[in-house]
Scaffold this motif. Structure first.
Motif, PDB file in Angstrom:
ATOM      1  N   PRO A 171      11.766  14.300 -47.626  1.00  0.00           N
ATOM      2  CA  PRO A 171      11.095  14.166 -46.321  1.00  0.00           C
ATOM      3  C   PRO A 171      10.800  15.524 -45.711  1.00  0.00           C
ATOM      4  O   PRO A 171      11.602  16.459 -45.790  1.00  0.00           O
ATOM      5  N   GLY A 172       9.614  15.633 -45.130  1.00  0.00           N
ATOM      6  CA  GLY A 172       9.194  16.890 -44.545  1.00  0.00           C
ATOM      7  C   GLY A 172      10.032  17.268 -43.336  1.00  0.00           C
ATOM      8  O   GLY A 172      10.174  16.465 -42.408  1.00  0.00           O
ATOM      9  N   PRO A 173      10.604  18.462 -43.311  1.00  0.00           N
ATOM     10  CA  PRO A 173      11.424  18.872 -42.170  1.00  0.00           C
ATOM     11  C   PRO A 173      10.560  19.329 -41.002  1.00  0.00           C
ATOM     12  O   PRO A 173       9.353  19.580 -41.141  1.00  0.00           O
ATOM     13  N   THR A 174      11.177  19.451 -39.861  1.00  0.00           N
ATOM     14  CA  THR A 174      10.480  19.927 -38.668  1.00  0.00           C
ATOM     15  C   THR A 174      10.387  21.452 -38.708  1.00  0.00           C
ATOM     16  O   THR A 174      11.247  22.121 -39.287  1.00  0.00           O
ATOM     17  N   PRO A 175       9.352  22.035 -38.111  1.00  0.00           N
ATOM     18  CA  PRO A 175       9.232  23.506 -38.092  1.00  0.00           C
ATOM     19  C   PRO A 175      10.431  24.153 -37.398  1.00  0.00           C
ATOM     20  O   PRO A 175      11.013  23.602 -36.472  1.00  0.00           O
ATOM     21  N   MET A 176      10.794  25.337 -37.888  1.00  0.00           N
ATOM     22  CA  MET A 176      11.938  26.077 -37.371  1.00  0.00           C
ATOM     23  C   MET A 176      11.491  27.450 -36.913  1.00  0.00           C
ATOM     24  O   MET A 176      10.524  28.013 -37.433  1.00  0.00           O
ATOM     25  N   LEU A 177      12.215  27.989 -35.948  1.00  0.00           N
ATOM     26  CA  LEU A 177      11.933  29.324 -35.454  1.00  0.00           C
ATOM     27  C   LEU A 177      12.383  30.369 -36.479  1.00  0.00           C
ATOM     28  O   LEU A 177      13.393  30.188 -37.166  1.00  0.00           O
ATOM     29  N   ASN A 178      11.607  31.457 -36.568  1.00  0.00           N
ATOM     30  CA  ASN A 178      11.910  32.567 -37.476  1.00  0.00           C
ATOM     31  C   ASN A 178      12.035  32.109 -38.920  1.00  0.00           C
ATOM     32  O   ASN A 178      12.847  32.636 -39.690  1.00  0.00           O
ATOM     33  N   CYS A 179      11.248  31.102 -39.284  1.00  0.00           N
ATOM     34  CA  CYS A 179      11.248  30.587 -40.654  1.00  0.00           C
ATOM     35  C   CYS A 179       9.807  30.505 -41.139  1.00  0.00           C
ATOM     36  O   CYS A 179       8.976  29.865 -40.489  1.00  0.00           O
TER      37      CYS A 179
ATOM     38  N   PRO B 289       6.519  29.202 -42.785  1.00  0.00           N
ATOM     39  CA  PRO B 289       6.135  27.793 -42.981  1.00  0.00           C
ATOM     40  C   PRO B 289       6.296  27.373 -44.436  1.00  0.00           C
ATOM     41  O   PRO B 289       5.856  28.055 -45.360  1.00  0.00           O
ATOM     42  N   GLY B 290       6.959  26.257 -44.629  1.00  0.00           N
ATOM     43  CA  GLY B 290       7.215  25.726 -45.961  1.00  0.00           C
ATOM     44  C   GLY B 290       8.616  25.974 -46.462  1.00  0.00           C
ATOM     45  O   GLY B 290       9.074  25.284 -47.384  1.00  0.00           O
ATOM     46  N   LEU B 291       9.325  26.942 -45.885  1.00  0.00           N
ATOM     47  CA  LEU B 291      10.696  27.232 -46.311  1.00  0.00           C
ATOM     48  C   LEU B 291      11.721  26.413 -45.547  1.00  0.00           C
ATOM     49  O   LEU B 291      12.922  26.591 -45.762  1.00  0.00           O
ATOM     50  N   GLU B 292      11.272  25.519 -44.674  1.00  0.00           N
ATOM     51  CA  GLU B 292      12.220  24.665 -43.962  1.00  0.00           C
ATOM     52  C   GLU B 292      13.002  23.762 -44.925  1.00  0.00           C
ATOM     53  O   GLU B 292      14.115  23.340 -44.618  1.00  0.00           O
ATOM     54  N   TYR B 293      12.399  23.467 -46.088  1.00  0.00           N
ATOM     55  CA  TYR B 293      13.114  22.669 -47.078  1.00  0.00           C
ATOM     56  C   TYR B 293      14.369  23.402 -47.553  1.00  0.00           C
ATOM     57  O   TYR B 293      15.446  22.806 -47.675  1.00  0.00           O
ATOM     58  N   LEU B 294      14.225  24.702 -47.855  1.00  0.00           N
ATOM     59  CA  LEU B 294      15.368  25.466 -48.355  1.00  0.00           C
ATOM     60  C   LEU B 294      16.454  25.606 -47.306  1.00  0.00           C
ATOM     61  O   LEU B 294      17.634  25.755 -47.645  1.00  0.00           O
ATOM     62  N   ALA B 295      16.085  25.572 -46.022  1.00  0.00           N
ATOM     63  CA  ALA B 295      17.084  25.706 -44.968  1.00  0.00           C
ATOM     64  C   ALA B 295      18.052  24.533 -44.959  1.00  0.00           C
ATOM     65  O   ALA B 295      19.170  24.659 -44.446  1.00  0.00           O
ATOM     66  N   GLN B 296      17.666  23.391 -45.528  1.00  0.00           N
ATOM     67  CA  GLN B 296      18.525  22.207 -45.527  1.00  0.00           C
ATOM     68  C   GLN B 296      19.288  22.027 -46.832  1.00  0.00           C
ATOM     69  O   GLN B 296      20.037  21.063 -46.969  1.00  0.00           O
ATOM     70  N   LEU B 297      19.107  22.929 -47.803  1.00  0.00           N
ATOM     71  CA  LEU B 297      19.681  22.739 -49.129  1.00  0.00           C
ATOM     72  C   LEU B 297      20.612  23.889 -49.471  1.00  0.00           C
ATOM     73  O   LEU B 297      20.446  25.022 -49.006  1.00  0.00           O
ATOM     74  N   ASP B 298      21.614  23.582 -50.300  1.00  0.00           N
ATOM     75  CA  ASP B 298      22.483  24.602 -50.877  1.00  0.00           C
ATOM     76  C   ASP B 298      22.458  24.573 -52.399  1.00  0.00           C
ATOM     77  O   ASP B 298      23.201  25.307 -53.043  1.00  0.00           O
ATOM     78  N   ASN B 299      21.605  23.713 -52.961  1.00  0.00           N
ATOM     79  CA  ASN B 299      21.510  23.587 -54.415  1.00  0.00           C
ATOM     80  C   ASN B 299      20.149  23.001 -54.762  1.00  0.00           C
ATOM     81  O   ASN B 299      19.741  21.988 -54.181  1.00  0.00           O
TER      82      ASN B 299
END
Length: 315
Positions: free
Chosen positions: A86-94, A96-106
């Motif tokens: 699922p597509g994540p919401t936009p984040m500050l200082n991130c 665009p498109g790397l919000e997926y990696l912000a939710q993952l550790d593997n």
């Protein structure tokens, strides 16, 4: 008219006349004749006044009837749908498109198997599927290199890798310039390098190779080419039957930050060019550094695990 002119039967054993008290009603609706039967329906067929209870389901534009109940069984030759994260919401200082990696550790990097390379010895563009632990697709990575460059330089070729998300938007670009290896192997101009851009055109950092006598060593740098982390590989990356672990450590080598593991997949790893990597990093790590570890995985793949098709020996 026949009922009006018929005289009543006065015999004592005659049956009662039920039509004597019937008042004719209005005429019923006219049913058009069935197509293909001129003059009306053939004997034994009844004109339908209402649609049947279970009508035959047939989609628009199809000439073949459905053989399975819709929504219950898969139709023949039906492609399995791809499950995306699922597509994540936009984040500050991130970026665009790397919000997926912000939710993952593997994440898992799965290279496509190309049988054309084994049969024709023709090097094709590499393709990778990036998935999370629940087998949901995160990214798609495709190589964008011309045929001459791929087949002339093989594993030493310069390349451009384009990372796209579920909408087809290119969110990251990885570029490897050509470095001549004919000179001394310890010369800085012969060391391999990878540039990571996110979004495309904006440099996030670099992955630079360091000369080492017995193992693979890389430094992960930021956009100003300042060393941030180090990647330390095993002494032998061609071990048969075991995984190859590349450790991501701090600059002093004390703290263990993450790892890039090339999984051993049996005969597919030995004969086919379809590698499988597992990338681990802390959940709270800076998303740009996660992207840099992600990019280091592909430089490692091309340098140590990309197998060129066998060449014909000239006599």
């Amino acid at each position: 008219m026949e009922n009006q002119t018929k005289t009543p039967d006065t015999r004592p054993d005659a049956p009662p006349d039920y039509n004597s008290h019937v008042i004719p009603g209005p005429p019923g609706p006219t049913v058009p004749p069935l197509t293909g039967y001129p003059g009306g329906l053939p004997m034994g067929y009844y004109s339908p006044q209402q649609p049947p209870t279970f009508p035959l389901y047939q989609p628009t534009g199809s000439t073949q009837p459905i053989q399975y109940q819709p929504g219950k069984y898969p139709a023949p030759n039906q492609l399995t749908p791809v499950m995306w994260m699922p597509g994540p919401t936009p984040m500050l200082n991130c970026p665009p498109g790397l919000e997926y990696l912000a939710q993952l550790d593997n994440i898992h990097v799965l290279q496509h198997f190309e049988p054309l390379e084994l049969m024709t010895r023709f090097e094709t563009n590499n393709r990778y599927d990036i998935k999370n632990n629940t087998e949901q697709m995160v990214y798609i990575v495709t190589e964008d290199t011309d045929d001459f460059t791929r087949n002339a330089y093989r594993t030493l070729r310069p390349f451009v890798l384009r990372v796209t998300d579920c909408t087809g938007r290119e969110i990251m670009t990885m570029q490897r310039p050509f470095r001549c290896t004919c000179c001394c192997f310890c010369c800085p101009s012969a060391r391999q390098e990878l540039e990571v851009q996110c979004p495309p055109g904006v440099t996030v950092g670099f992955v630079a190779e360091h000369w080492n006598l017995c193992r693979a060593v890389y430094s992960i740098q930021n956009e100003n080419r300042k060393n941030v982390m180090r990647v330390r590989g095993p002494c032998s990356t061609y071990g048969c039957g075991s995984d190859s672990v590349f450790e991501v450590k701090s600059l002093d080598g004390v703290s263990n930050i993450g790892s890039i593991i090339r999984k051993w997949n049996g005969l597919l790893s030995a004969m086919g060019d379809a590698d499988h990597f597992d990338i681990h990093f802390p959940l709270d790590l800076d998303v740009k550094m996660k992207a840099m570890i992600f990019g280091a995985c592909f430089l490692i793949d091309f340098m140590y695990f990309e197998r060129s098709p066998p060449q014909r020996s000239s006599r």
